[in-house]
Design a protein around this motif. Structure first.
Motif, PDB file in Angstrom:
ATOM      1  N   ARG A  99       0.815  -1.216   0.000  1.00  0.00           N
ATOM      2  CA  ARG A  99       0.000   0.000   0.000  1.00  0.00           C
ATOM      3  C   ARG A  99       0.847   1.264   0.000  1.00  0.00           C
ATOM      4  N   LEU A 100       2.088   1.185   0.498  1.00  0.00           N
ATOM      5  CA  LEU A 100       2.945   2.363   0.557  1.00  0.00           C
ATOM      6  C   LEU A 100       3.914   2.451  -0.612  1.00  0.00           C
ATOM      7  N   ASN A 101       3.962   1.425  -1.447  1.00  0.00           N
ATOM      8  CA  ASN A 101       4.825   1.479  -2.627  1.00  0.00           C
ATOM      9  C   ASN A 101       4.162   2.358  -3.681  1.00  0.00           C
ATOM     10  N   PRO A 102       4.801   3.456  -4.070  1.00  0.00           N
ATOM     11  CA  PRO A 102       4.127   4.389  -4.994  1.00  0.00           C
ATOM     12  C   PRO A 102       3.821   3.782  -6.358  1.00  0.00           C
ATOM     13  N   LEU A 103       4.695   2.898  -6.856  1.00  0.00           N
ATOM     14  CA  LEU A 103       4.435   2.287  -8.160  1.00  0.00           C
ATOM     15  C   LEU A 103       3.240   1.354  -8.083  1.00  0.00           C
ATOM     16  N   VAL A 104       3.179   0.506  -7.062  1.00  0.00           N
ATOM     17  CA  VAL A 104       2.053  -0.416  -6.918  1.00  0.00           C
ATOM     18  C   VAL A 104       0.750   0.358  -6.784  1.00  0.00           C
ATOM     19  N   ALA A 135       4.527  -8.166  -7.529  1.00  0.00           N
ATOM     20  CA  ALA A 135       3.849  -7.318  -6.541  1.00  0.00           C
ATOM     21  C   ALA A 135       2.339  -7.261  -6.772  1.00  0.00           C
ATOM     22  N   LEU A 136       1.889  -7.486  -8.007  1.00  0.00           N
ATOM     23  CA  LEU A 136       0.465  -7.562  -8.342  1.00  0.00           C
ATOM     24  C   LEU A 136       0.253  -8.756  -9.261  1.00  0.00           C
ATOM     25  N   ARG A 137      -0.832  -9.513  -9.035  1.00  0.00           N
ATOM     26  CA  ARG A 137      -1.152 -10.665  -9.880  1.00  0.00           C
ATOM     27  C   ARG A 137      -2.656 -10.669 -10.095  1.00  0.00           C
ATOM     28  N   LEU A 138      -3.068 -10.309 -11.295  1.00  0.00           N
ATOM     29  CA  LEU A 138      -4.486 -10.188 -11.631  1.00  0.00           C
ATOM     30  C   LEU A 138      -4.858 -11.364 -12.524  1.00  0.00           C
ATOM     31  N   GLN A 139      -5.691 -12.254 -11.988  1.00  0.00           N
ATOM     32  CA  GLN A 139      -5.928 -13.551 -12.611  1.00  0.00           C
ATOM     33  C   GLN A 139      -7.082 -13.524 -13.609  1.00  0.00           C
ATOM     34  N   THR A 140      -7.128 -14.590 -14.405  1.00  0.00           N
ATOM     35  CA  THR A 140      -8.263 -14.789 -15.307  1.00  0.00           C
ATOM     36  C   THR A 140      -8.828 -16.177 -15.078  1.00  0.00           C
ATOM     37  N   LYS A 141      -8.995 -16.948 -16.147  1.00  0.00           N
ATOM     38  CA  LYS A 141      -9.798 -18.158 -16.047  1.00  0.00           C
ATOM     39  C   LYS A 141      -9.050 -19.411 -15.634  1.00  0.00           C
ATOM     40  N   LEU A 228       9.381   2.432 -16.045  1.00  0.00           N
ATOM     41  CA  LEU A 228      10.492   3.310 -15.684  1.00  0.00           C
ATOM     42  C   LEU A 228      10.095   4.259 -14.558  1.00  0.00           C
ATOM     43  N   ASN A 229      11.094   4.678 -13.775  1.00  0.00           N
ATOM     44  CA  ASN A 229      10.827   5.691 -12.749  1.00  0.00           C
ATOM     45  C   ASN A 229      11.033   7.087 -13.327  1.00  0.00           C
ATOM     46  N   ALA A 230      10.967   8.099 -12.475  1.00  0.00           N
ATOM     47  CA  ALA A 230      11.056   9.488 -12.949  1.00  0.00           C
ATOM     48  C   ALA A 230      12.408   9.793 -13.577  1.00  0.00           C
ATOM     49  N   GLN A 231      13.428   9.016 -13.226  1.00  0.00           N
ATOM     50  CA  GLN A 231      14.769   9.221 -13.790  1.00  0.00           C
ATOM     51  C   GLN A 231      14.988   8.408 -15.067  1.00  0.00           C
ATOM     52  N   GLY A 232      13.949   7.710 -15.517  1.00  0.00           N
ATOM     53  CA  GLY A 232      14.061   6.906 -16.717  1.00  0.00           C
ATOM     54  C   GLY A 232      14.743   5.570 -16.502  1.00  0.00           C
ATOM     55  N   GLU A 233      14.869   5.124 -15.247  1.00  0.00           N
ATOM     56  CA  GLU A 233      15.506   3.848 -14.935  1.00  0.00           C
ATOM     57  C   GLU A 233      14.451   2.751 -14.816  1.00  0.00           C
ATOM     58  N   PRO A 234      14.742   1.541 -15.276  1.00  0.00           N
ATOM     59  CA  PRO A 234      13.756   0.452 -15.163  1.00  0.00           C
ATOM     60  C   PRO A 234      13.623  -0.015 -13.710  1.00  0.00           C
ATOM     61  N   VAL A 235      12.400  -0.021 -13.220  1.00  0.00           N
ATOM     62  CA  VAL A 235      12.153  -0.441 -11.834  1.00  0.00           C
ATOM     63  C   VAL A 235      11.224  -1.650 -11.764  1.00  0.00           C
ATOM     64  N   GLY A 236      10.630  -2.005 -12.885  1.00  0.00           N
ATOM     65  CA  GLY A 236       9.708  -3.128 -12.894  1.00  0.00           C
ATOM     66  C   GLY A 236       9.220  -3.402 -14.293  1.00  0.00           C
ATOM     67  N   ALA A 237       8.197  -4.241 -14.378  1.00  0.00           N
ATOM     68  CA  ALA A 237       7.668  -4.611 -15.688  1.00  0.00           C
ATOM     69  C   ALA A 237       6.232  -5.086 -15.550  1.00  0.00           C
ATOM     70  N   ILE A 238       5.495  -4.922 -16.628  1.00  0.00           N
ATOM     71  CA  ILE A 238       4.168  -5.524 -16.763  1.00  0.00           C
ATOM     72  C   ILE A 238       4.338  -6.826 -17.535  1.00  0.00           C
ATOM     73  N   HIS A 239       3.695  -7.888 -17.058  1.00  0.00           N
ATOM     74  CA  HIS A 239       3.675  -9.170 -17.763  1.00  0.00           C
ATOM     75  C   HIS A 239       2.224  -9.472 -18.148  1.00  0.00           C
ATOM     76  N   ILE A 240       2.000  -9.886 -19.375  1.00  0.00           N
ATOM     77  CA  ILE A 240       0.686 -10.371 -19.803  1.00  0.00           C
ATOM     78  C   ILE A 240       0.881 -11.802 -20.290  1.00  0.00           C
ATOM     79  N   ALA A 241       0.243 -12.753 -19.586  1.00  0.00           N
ATOM     80  CA  ALA A 241       0.509 -14.173 -19.829  1.00  0.00           C
ATOM     81  C   ALA A 241      -0.712 -14.878 -20.386  1.00  0.00           C
ATOM     82  N   SER A 268       4.691   4.665 -16.167  1.00  0.00           N
ATOM     83  CA  SER A 268       6.102   5.029 -16.085  1.00  0.00           C
ATOM     84  C   SER A 268       6.258   6.506 -15.729  1.00  0.00           C
ATOM     85  N   TYR A 269       7.433   6.837 -15.234  1.00  0.00           N
ATOM     86  CA  TYR A 269       7.780   8.204 -14.820  1.00  0.00           C
ATOM     87  C   TYR A 269       6.871   8.703 -13.708  1.00  0.00           C
TER      88      TYR A 269
END
Length: 270
Positions: A99-104, A135-141, A228-241, A268-269
């Motif tokens: 809840r306190l992670n700004p990206l999440v 950090a997040l997992r949104l499920q389907t069928k 990416l974060n505000a400095q343009g550095e990679p901090v995470g990724a979205i996965h679609i499976a 991002s940013y």
């Protein structure tokens, strides 16, 4: 031998002797955390002897640590009396971290809309050196128990999110990550050759997204998008499976890539 574990190790968590000798470093906190970390690769309750072995302490010290953590609610007895398990109060800290992670916090509504649009599993991972941590997992069928849990992690070297993240890093840092990774395969299709992985990272850099087939789970197709974060550095990724039994590569790309790129740009940013 192929692996089935869903927890990868980060390369940045080894504490050096110099760090331990720092006057601000509290050894008792380190020992308590090592007791909790003893459960990372456990398949069930741990006995006191197993905890002592995994933490590198004697049985008496392990007993005192376990007793203290039980009193505080961070360890509890297995209901069947077979040993010890993590306690429910650990979940309080999981909630705080999320809840306190700004990206999440910023990404959650965007990814909920993305999941509705693609109708496939959508994950958000955070970059942790040799691994990406869900950090997040949104499920389907169609999901199994482990695919629903946050906190699982996969190696950077062979995951869609890892390739997406590495595509935003300098070449020398990418090679360093690959050389420090164990590069043990999960499936017969897992890429383990450094040059082959580097080639796919470069293709990801050119396209703006990654596409992996059966790298961690056989029959799975996953697109990854760097965040990416505000400095343009990679901090995470979205996965679609999705499932390779339902999608061809071209159809999957046409279906999820435009939406995944849009979502990654939106969060991002931050």
């Amino acid at each position: 031998m192929l692996r089935t574990t869903t927890r990868a190790e980060s390369g940045l968590r080894e504490v050096t002797d110099a760090q331990k000798s720092d006057t601000l470093f509290v050894r008792s906190v380190e020992k308590a955390m090592s007791v909790l970390a003893a459960f990372h690769h456990a398949d069930g309750p741990l006995s006191l002897g197993e905890i002592a072995q995994r933490t590198g302490t004697d049985r008496s010290a392990a007993q005192r640590m376990v007793h203290t953590l039980r009193t505080l609610g961070y360890i509890e007895r297995d209901p069947q009396g077979n040993g010890f398990l993590p306690g429910i109060r650990i979940l309080d800290h999981t909630l705080d971290a999320l809840r306190l992670n700004p990206l999440v916090r910023f990404a959650t509504p965007v990814l909920l809309e993305l999941r509705k649009s693609v109708r496939e599993r959508v994950d958000l991972s955070l970059f942790d050196d040799l691994r990406v941590l869900y950090a997040l997992r949104l499920q389907t069928k169609r999901e199994n128990f482990y695919a629903t849990l946050v906190g699982h992690s996969v190696p950077t070297f062979c995951s869609s999110g890892g390739w997406a993240i590495m595509s935003k890093l300098p070449d020398e840092q990418v090679r360093d990550i690959l050389e420090r990774s164990d590069r043990a395969p999960f499936t017969p299709h897992t890429m383990t050759d450094i040059d082959e992985i580097l080639q796919n990272v470069e293709e990801t850099r050119e396209k703006g997204y990654s596409l992996v087939l059966g790298q961690i789970l056989s029959g799975e197709i996953v697109a990854g998008f760097p965040v990416l974060n505000a400095q343009g550095e990679p901090v995470g990724a979205i996965h679609i499976a999705g499932s390779m039994s339902e999608w061809s590569s071209d159809d999957y790309i046409n279906h999820v890539v435009p939406l995944g790129l849009e979502a990654a740009r939106a969060i991002s940013y931050y």
